[in-house]
Structures are given as C-alpha cells and as structure tokens.
Design a protein around this motif. Structure first.
Motif, short mmCIF file in Angstrom:
data_model
loop_
_atom_site.label_atom_id
_atom_site.label_comp_id
_atom_site.label_asym_id
_atom_site.label_seq_id
_atom_site.Cartn_x
_atom_site.Cartn_y
_atom_site.Cartn_z
N GLU A 9 -9.11 2.39 -3.46
CA GLU A 9 -7.72 2.01 -3.71
C GLU A 9 -6.83 2.57 -2.59
OE1 GLU A 9 -5.45 1.50 -7.90
OE2 GLU A 9 -5.69 3.55 -7.24
N LEU A 10 -6.88 3.89 -2.38
CA LEU A 10 -6.03 4.52 -1.37
C LEU A 10 -6.66 4.41 0.02
CD1 LEU A 10 -5.01 7.84 -3.16
CD2 LEU A 10 -3.75 5.67 -3.05
N MET A 11 -5.81 4.40 1.05
CA MET A 11 -6.30 4.44 2.43
C MET A 11 -6.07 5.86 2.94
SD MET A 11 -4.93 0.68 3.60
CE MET A 11 -5.68 0.63 5.22
N TYR A 20 -4.95 1.40 11.10
CA TYR A 20 -4.03 0.46 10.44
C TYR A 20 -2.64 0.56 11.08
CZ TYR A 20 -1.68 -2.08 6.72
OH TYR A 20 -0.95 -3.02 6.03
N ASN A 29 5.20 -8.28 8.94
CA ASN A 29 6.26 -7.35 8.51
C ASN A 29 7.65 -7.93 8.79
OD1 ASN A 29 4.16 -5.74 7.80
ND2 ASN A 29 4.54 -4.13 9.29
N GLY A 52 3.67 1.61 -2.05
CA GLY A 52 2.51 1.48 -1.14
C GLY A 52 2.98 1.25 0.28
N CYS A 53 3.83 2.18 0.77
CA CYS A 53 4.53 1.95 2.06
C CYS A 53 3.63 2.09 3.28
CB CYS A 53 5.71 2.91 2.18
SG CYS A 53 5.18 4.65 2.23
N GLY A 54 2.44 2.70 3.12
CA GLY A 54 1.55 2.84 4.27
C GLY A 54 2.22 3.61 5.39
N PRO A 55 2.01 3.19 6.66
CA PRO A 55 2.56 3.94 7.79
C PRO A 55 4.05 3.68 8.03
CG PRO A 55 1.24 2.10 8.56
CD PRO A 55 1.13 2.08 7.07
N ILE A 58 7.56 -1.17 7.38
CA ILE A 58 8.51 -2.03 6.64
C ILE A 58 9.76 -1.25 6.22
CG2 ILE A 58 8.79 -3.23 4.41
CD1 ILE A 58 6.24 -4.75 5.08
N ASP A 75 3.62 6.34 -1.20
CA ASP A 75 2.21 5.98 -0.98
C ASP A 75 1.36 7.13 -1.54
OD1 ASP A 75 0.83 3.76 1.09
OD2 ASP A 75 -0.44 5.47 0.58
N GLY A 76 0.15 6.78 -1.95
CA GLY A 76 -0.74 7.81 -2.50
C GLY A 76 -1.54 8.53 -1.43
N ALA A 103 2.66 9.84 -3.95
CA ALA A 103 2.46 9.71 -5.40
C ALA A 103 1.56 8.51 -5.66
CB ALA A 103 3.79 9.53 -6.11
N ARG A 104 0.84 8.62 -6.74
CA ARG A 104 -0.05 7.54 -7.15
C ARG A 104 0.72 6.57 -8.05
NH1 ARG A 104 -6.06 7.94 -6.45
NH2 ARG A 104 -6.66 5.85 -7.09
N LEU A 124 -0.02 -4.19 -1.15
CA LEU A 124 -0.54 -3.19 -2.08
C LEU A 124 -1.31 -3.83 -3.23
CD1 LEU A 124 -0.76 -0.38 -3.44
CD2 LEU A 124 1.46 -0.81 -4.47
N HIS A 127 -4.97 -3.88 -3.53
CA HIS A 127 -5.63 -2.57 -3.54
C HIS A 127 -5.71 -1.97 -4.93
CE1 HIS A 127 -6.39 -1.02 0.57
NE2 HIS A 127 -5.53 -1.97 0.90
#
Ligand code: SAM
Length: 223
Positions: A9-11, A20, A29, A52-55, A58, A75-76, A103-104, A124, A127
């Motif tokens: 689920e998480l990266m 990524y 984006n 789920g903002c990732g790096p 956005i 993001d987790g 946070a999850r 997200l 995932h």
C-alpha cells in the motif's frame, strides 16, 4: 481484466520514493491542477487536504496556482514526505502554506484540519487495500459543499491495453518506474467500479469520467 492489487500500500522504500519523485509527471499533475481550477468559480482560497501526497508536486503546484490557499498534505510514507519537504523548502513563503503530515489513511491524524473546503487525491485510490477507506475519509474530512477531486489511473480492459499505455507513456523509463506503472495499471479501478464505490460510501452527486487516455477523475461537491 481482473484487478491485481498493488504488492504494497505505502511507497515507503526510499529508493522507490526517489525514483517516483524523479519521474516526469508534469503532464498528469498539470492536468490535476487544471481540473481543480475548473471546479472553482474563483481562485481557491480555502483549506484543502491532499490525501496520499507522495513527493508533493501536486500540493506545491496548487499552492503556486492558488496564492491564498492553505494545504494539508498527508502520506503514510516518511520517505515521500522527506522529498516533499525538501521540494517545498526552496520557496519559504509557499512552504508556510503547506503542512506535511505522516499518517495512515484512514485515521483521524490523516485529517488534522477538518473540516476542509476541498478534498484532493491523485493516484492513491488504486493503492488502498480497501478503496472505501479513501471515500469514507473524503466524506468525513470535508465540510458540506467541499470540492472533491480524486484522479487516478483507470484499469485497461486487457493486458494488451496495459502494454499500449506503457509504450505510449513510459517507453524510455527506468525499469523500477515501468514496473511500478505496470503494477498500478493492473491495480487501478474502472469508472464503473468507482461509481459503485461512491454509492457504497454514500457519496452522491459526483461525476466519474475518463479525463485522459489513462486517467479517470471523480469531481463534484459534498452534499
Ligand atoms: C502513486 S503515489 C501518488 C503520490 C502523489 N499523490 C502524486 O500524484 O504524485 C501514492 C502515495 O500514496 C501513499 N499511500 C498509499 N496508501 C496510503 C495510505 N493508506 N495512507 C497514506 N498514504 C498512503 C503512498 O505512500 C504514496 O506516496
């Protein structure tokens, strides 16, 4: 074609997160920010949550496009947030309007400023082990009337369709990225499945449609 869930689920792996972050997602984006702008009659000036903002590309683009907006980006995976904080730090004024949280989803910590005026998420949904967790988070985190934009890949009809998308959009990409992209396409949902998820989560009034050759988007306002 049958859906194949993502292996994780998480990266959270730093090398995967870095690969990524270094990939060029400017087209998708940029499309996301443009779709969000189209949802607003005037430039958005409220408080948004990016799930789920990732790096962080956005939220950073949104903060630039909407100079009065405040954004909570969640993001987790700490590995992703480290990259996001570093990317935002180059502009201290902009960075002050984005709050990053590890946070999850789902959890109360994933919506630290609720209720929000806008709920955003890109890439997200596919995932999530249980997609309804995302939709319940959207419903719980938003105020009535909040804008919703959730974009993700759409699962092609068959394995040949997956290969066509990969050839069109990741022909020269490193193996780690091509592999992630392939997994994502197999794990993605169809427009019909997402409509069913929204109905199961009790979220009415959203449009769900294809917005590119490989992306679907859920757009609307919470009732
Ligand atoms: C494919 S990336 C998308 C990142 C970003 N939204 C973008 O468009 O570039 C998915 C992100 O969601 C995060 N994620 C997956 N499941 C999650 C969960 N249950 N809670 C929080 N974050 C999650 C991953 O760690 C990863 O950073």
């Amino acid at each position: 074609m049958k859906r194949v869930p993502e292996p994780e689920e998480l990266m959270a792996d730093p090398a995967q997160a870095r690969a990524y972050a270094e990939a060029d997602f400017s087209e998708s984006n940029g499309l996301f920010v443009e779709l969000f702008r189209r949802l607003q009659p005037t430039p958005f000036a409220g408080h948004a949550l990016d799930l789920g903002c990732g790096p962080g590309d956005i939220p950073i683009r949104l903060a630039r496009a909407c100079p009065a907006a405040r954004i909570d980006a969640v993001d987790g995976a700490e590995a992703m947030l480290d990259l996001a904080r570093a990317a935002a730090a180059v502009d201290v004024v902009l960075a002050a309007r984005i709050r990053w949280s590890c946070a999850r989803i789902p959890s109360p910590e994933a919506m630290p400023g609720r209720p929000y005026d806008a709920l955003l998420s890109n890439s997200l949904l596919h995932h999530m082990a249980d997609p309804l967790d995302l939709w319940r988070a959207v419903r719980e985190a938003g105020r009535p009337g909040a804008a919703v934009l959730v974009m993700d890949l759409a699962r092609p009809a068959d394995a040949e369709g997956v290969d066509r998308v990969l050839d069109a959009h990741a022909a020269g990409a490193p193996d780690v990225l091509r592999n992630d992209f392939r997994n994502s396409l197999f794990a993605a949902y169809t427009v019909e499945e997402v409509r069913d998820q929204l109905a199961a989560a009790g979220i009415a009034g959203m449009s769900v449609e294809m917005v590119s050759d490989r992306h679907l988007a859920v757009r609307g306002r919470l009732v």
